[in-house]
Design a protein around this motif. Structure first.
Motif, PDB file in Angstrom:
ATOM      1  N   THR A 325       1.290  -1.312   0.089  1.00 54.42           N
ATOM      2  CA  THR A 325      -0.006  -0.288  -0.309  1.00 54.42           C
ATOM      3  C   THR A 325       0.628   1.091  -0.117  1.00 54.42           C
ATOM      4  O   THR A 325       2.220   0.701  -0.299  1.00 54.42           O
ATOM      5  CB  THR A 325      -1.050   0.083   1.133  1.00 54.42           C
ATOM      6  OG1 THR A 325       0.118  -0.262   2.549  1.00 54.42           O
ATOM      7  CG2 THR A 325      -1.605  -1.474   0.960  1.00 54.42           C
ATOM      8  N   ARG A 326       0.289   2.085  -0.190  1.00 53.60           N
ATOM      9  CA  ARG A 326       0.757   3.608  -0.344  1.00 53.60           C
ATOM     10  C   ARG A 326       1.857   3.755   1.418  1.00 53.60           C
ATOM     11  O   ARG A 326       3.057   3.964   1.146  1.00 53.60           O
ATOM     12  CB  ARG A 326       0.306   4.755  -0.334  1.00 53.60           C
ATOM     13  CG  ARG A 326       0.093   4.455  -1.615  1.00 53.60           C
ATOM     14  CD  ARG A 326      -1.396   6.287  -1.928  1.00 53.60           C
ATOM     15  NE  ARG A 326      -1.319   6.268  -3.214  1.00 53.60           N
ATOM     16  CZ  ARG A 326      -0.729   6.852  -4.210  1.00 53.60           C
ATOM     17  NH1 ARG A 326      -0.032   7.179  -4.104  1.00 53.60           N
ATOM     18  NH2 ARG A 326      -1.590   6.541  -5.424  1.00 53.60           N
ATOM     19  N   THR A 357       7.780   6.839  -7.774  1.00 51.90           N
ATOM     20  CA  THR A 357       6.654   6.231  -9.306  1.00 51.90           C
ATOM     21  C   THR A 357       8.078   4.850  -9.297  1.00 51.90           C
ATOM     22  O   THR A 357       8.590   4.176 -10.086  1.00 51.90           O
ATOM     23  CB  THR A 357       6.711   6.756 -11.091  1.00 51.90           C
ATOM     24  OG1 THR A 357       6.524   8.553 -10.615  1.00 51.90           O
ATOM     25  CG2 THR A 357       5.740   6.378 -11.757  1.00 51.90           C
ATOM     26  N   SER A 359       5.929   0.969 -11.274  1.00 52.44           N
ATOM     27  CA  SER A 359       5.888  -0.068 -12.605  1.00 52.44           C
ATOM     28  C   SER A 359       5.767  -1.292 -11.900  1.00 52.44           C
ATOM     29  O   SER A 359       6.454  -1.990 -11.318  1.00 52.44           O
ATOM     30  CB  SER A 359       6.491   0.250 -13.589  1.00 52.44           C
ATOM     31  OG  SER A 359       6.951   1.218 -14.187  1.00 52.44           O
ATOM     32  N   LEU A 360       4.596  -1.675 -12.199  1.00 53.32           N
ATOM     33  CA  LEU A 360       3.858  -3.111 -11.889  1.00 53.32           C
ATOM     34  C   LEU A 360       3.737  -3.629 -12.666  1.00 53.32           C
ATOM     35  O   LEU A 360       3.150  -3.629 -14.276  1.00 53.32           O
ATOM     36  CB  LEU A 360       2.102  -2.947 -11.118  1.00 53.32           C
ATOM     37  CG  LEU A 360       2.504  -2.148 -10.264  1.00 53.32           C
ATOM     38  CD1 LEU A 360       1.272  -1.222  -9.402  1.00 53.32           C
ATOM     39  CD2 LEU A 360       3.571  -1.926  -8.901  1.00 53.32           C
ATOM     40  N   GLY A 364       0.749  -7.214  -9.991  1.00 47.85           N
ATOM     41  CA  GLY A 364       1.159  -6.368  -9.457  1.00 47.85           C
ATOM     42  C   GLY A 364       2.608  -6.295  -8.598  1.00 47.85           C
ATOM     43  O   GLY A 364       2.326  -5.626  -7.495  1.00 47.85           O
ATOM     44  N   LYS A 391       3.452  -7.019  -3.302  1.00 46.49           N
ATOM     45  CA  LYS A 391       2.606  -7.116  -4.585  1.00 46.49           C
ATOM     46  C   LYS A 391       1.093  -6.980  -4.190  1.00 46.49           C
ATOM     47  O   LYS A 391       0.725  -6.137  -3.349  1.00 46.49           O
ATOM     48  CB  LYS A 391       1.936  -7.952  -5.093  1.00 46.49           C
ATOM     49  CG  LYS A 391       2.912  -8.929  -5.819  1.00 46.49           C
ATOM     50  CD  LYS A 391       2.107 -10.715  -5.772  1.00 46.49           C
ATOM     51  CE  LYS A 391       3.210 -11.647  -6.696  1.00 46.49           C
ATOM     52  NZ  LYS A 391       2.443 -12.260  -7.280  1.00 46.49           N
ATOM     53  N   PHE A 392       0.778  -5.413  -5.557  1.00 52.13           N
ATOM     54  CA  PHE A 392      -0.203  -4.529  -5.004  1.00 52.13           C
ATOM     55  C   PHE A 392      -1.647  -5.643  -5.283  1.00 52.13           C
ATOM     56  O   PHE A 392      -1.577  -6.139  -6.026  1.00 52.13           O
ATOM     57  CB  PHE A 392      -0.530  -3.438  -6.098  1.00 52.13           C
ATOM     58  CG  PHE A 392       0.887  -2.222  -5.302  1.00 52.13           C
ATOM     59  CD1 PHE A 392       0.593  -0.725  -4.456  1.00 52.13           C
ATOM     60  CD2 PHE A 392       2.311  -1.590  -5.313  1.00 52.13           C
ATOM     61  CE1 PHE A 392       1.162  -0.259  -4.394  1.00 52.13           C
ATOM     62  CE2 PHE A 392       2.814  -2.034  -5.441  1.00 52.13           C
ATOM     63  CZ  PHE A 392       2.406  -0.127  -4.205  1.00 52.13           C
ATOM     64  N   GLY A 394      -5.556  -5.135  -6.802  1.00 53.81           N
ATOM     65  CA  GLY A 394      -5.712  -4.299  -7.284  1.00 53.81           C
ATOM     66  C   GLY A 394      -5.974  -2.944  -7.789  1.00 53.81           C
ATOM     67  O   GLY A 394      -6.447  -1.502  -7.922  1.00 53.81           O
ATOM     68  N   THR A 395      -4.853  -3.025  -8.442  1.00 55.52           N
ATOM     69  CA  THR A 395      -3.792  -1.355  -8.724  1.00 55.52           C
ATOM     70  C   THR A 395      -3.607  -2.129 -10.399  1.00 55.52           C
ATOM     71  O   THR A 395      -2.802  -3.030 -10.071  1.00 55.52           O
ATOM     72  CB  THR A 395      -3.106  -1.387  -7.921  1.00 55.52           C
ATOM     73  OG1 THR A 395      -3.722  -0.955  -6.731  1.00 55.52           O
ATOM     74  CG2 THR A 395      -2.196   0.330  -8.140  1.00 55.52           C
ATOM     75  N   ASN A 396      -3.235  -1.154 -11.422  1.00 56.65           N
ATOM     76  CA  ASN A 396      -3.068  -1.298 -12.272  1.00 56.65           C
ATOM     77  C   ASN A 396      -2.455   0.035 -12.970  1.00 56.65           C
ATOM     78  O   ASN A 396      -2.670   0.857 -12.077  1.00 56.65           O
ATOM     79  CB  ASN A 396      -4.171  -1.440 -13.765  1.00 56.65           C
ATOM     80  CG  ASN A 396      -4.945  -2.919 -12.982  1.00 56.65           C
ATOM     81  OD1 ASN A 396      -4.605  -4.076 -12.679  1.00 56.65           O
ATOM     82  ND2 ASN A 396      -6.409  -3.071 -13.543  1.00 56.65           N
ATOM     83  N   VAL A 399       2.271   3.686 -10.231  1.00 58.38           N
ATOM     84  CA  VAL A 399       1.680   4.041  -8.600  1.00 58.38           C
ATOM     85  C   VAL A 399       2.947   5.747  -8.306  1.00 58.38           C
ATOM     86  O   VAL A 399       4.096   4.628  -8.046  1.00 58.38           O
ATOM     87  CB  VAL A 399       2.206   2.812  -8.035  1.00 58.38           C
ATOM     88  CG1 VAL A 399       1.517   3.756  -6.233  1.00 58.38           C
ATOM     89  CG2 VAL A 399       0.249   1.613  -7.788  1.00 58.38           C
TER      90      VAL A 399
END
Length: 407
Positions: A325-326, A357, A359-360, A364, A391-392, A394-396, A399
């Motif tokens: 998460t952030r 920033t 990159s995923l 994720g 891993k993130f 539900g995030t695409n 970030v």
């Protein structure tokens, strides 16, 4: 003499008239110009008396000598370093067969024999160049590269310019008291791909450069002095495309689309010898049951019973990857800040303000990190290592997390 004297009265009248009249304005500019001309003429006359007379040929020789000195001064000023090729240098193309093999090798040629400005081109087969302790470079068939900066001393970095095709580099890491330093870089246009110890492939396209990173880390940014390349940082297994104007435009690519890395050479092992099963025993050779010779003889001991086989326990299931998460990104940034920036002079207050920033990949996981503005490579590597296991969900897409850390 009386005041009524006519001469006295005339003198007084003249004095009054002169007092009332304004004095004439002198031409000061013309006077100053004439003085300067007179001074220049005197100096030229003294110089002519002090120097011997020279002929026309001698004057031409002095003019040529002055022009040559000016050219040498400009060339000395324009060159970046004695180990670097000057801007706009003419390439001295070397045939591969003119480069000696490394001692004890019949396939790897000695890269340390090339100097700034030397260029090589691979033929129909790959060309392998090695500088021991620094890098092993393999040019693909038809690829062309030039030496931009040579590594003559332990602190220098070797820089090759990729003019056409692709090359693969296996870089030997070099550590100092300040951590890993750049030992090898590839210039493609105005974009530099600098490595600290890794294996990667660089492919030059029409208007971009493709970087396929197998492991380790590379920095991609504007071409400049070796050792201080700043820009985007690729870490781990990653693949990306960059523009040729210093990497201003970048595009992350799926690793699955990358061409597979060439396999490491495997020493051939002799095939195992075939095992020949013994023939079944004949009837005469089959063991007979034991018959006691005497009725009172003890019975034969029973044959040993094999212990039942126990199946090995199944390995425990792998733990699920932690969810990023952030807040966890901020925690990783703070931990790396404590590790790399604490412990200095307590009277100096240090703060870091930037944006990271991430990159995923499709699952994720973090495939690469970019800091704006770029920070120290050790700090950026620490942040990536702290985020790699997670891993993130539900995030695409990328970030971005701005942060401000201080002590």
């Amino acid at each position: 003499m009386s005041d009524h004297d006519p001469s006295t009265r005339a003198l007084e009248v003249m004095r009054g008239a002169l007092a009332d009249e304004m004095p004439p304005e002198l031409p000061w500019d013309a006077i100053e110009q004439k003085l300067e001309e007179r001074i220049d003429q005197d100096e030229q006359a003294r110089a002519a008396r002090a120097l011997p007379r020279i002929g026309r040929g001698a004057r031409i020789g002095l003019a040529l000598a002055a022009a040559a000195a000016a050219v040498i001064a400009v060339a000395s000023f324009g060159a970046r370093s004695k180990h670097d090729a000057p801007a706009g240098f003419a390439v001295r193309w070397r045939a591969p067969e003119t480069i000696a093999f490394l001692p004890g090798s019949e396939s790897e040629r000695d890269l340390s024999l090339l100097r700034p400005g030397d260029g090589v081109e691979a033929g129909e087969a790959p060309l392998t160049l090695v500088q021991r302790g620094i890098v092993r470079v393999t040019l693909a068939p038809g690829a062309r590269a030039t030496v931009v900066a040579a590594a003559f001393a332990s602190g220098d970095a070797l820089v090759l310019g990729l003019e056409r095709g692709s090359l693969r580099a296996d870089v030997t890491p070099r550590k100092t008291t300040e951590g890993l330093v750049e030992t090898f870089a590839v210039d493609v246009g105005r974009t530099r791909v600098a490595a600290h110890g890794t294996a990667f492939t660089v492919v030059r396209g029409t208007d971009d450069v493709l970087v396929d990173l197998e492991h380790g880390a590379v920095a991609v940014g504007p071409a400049g002095r070796p050792g201080v390349t700043t820009g985007r940082l690729l870490v781990g297994r990653a693949r990306a495309s960059f523009s040729l104007d210093g990497g201003e435009v970048a595009r992350m690519l799926a690793v699955e689309d990358a061409p597979p890395a060439p396999p490491a050479p495997i020493e051939p092992t002799p095939p195992p010898k075939p095992t020949i099963a013994p023939p079944p025993p004949s009837v005469a050779e089959r063991p007979l049951p034991h018959v006691p010779d005497r009725p009172d003889a003890p019975p034969a001991p029973p044959p040993p019973v094999e212990a039942p086989s126990v199946a090995p326990e199944a390995p425990p299931a792998p733990k699920p990857a932690p969810v990023l998460t952030r807040a966890s990104v901020h925690a990783g940034l703070s931990g790396c800040f404590e590790t790399h920036y604490r412990g200095g002079d307590p009277s100096v207050r240090l703060s870091v303000t930037a944006t990271v920033t991430l990159s995923l990949d499709p699952e994720g996981a973090v495939s690469s990190v970019r800091f704006d503005p770029p920070l120290e490579p050790q700090f950026m590597q620490c942040v990536f290592n702290s985020l790699r296991p997670g891993k993130f969900v539900g995030t695409n897409g990328p970030v971005s997390v701005p942060f401000n850390l201080g002590q």
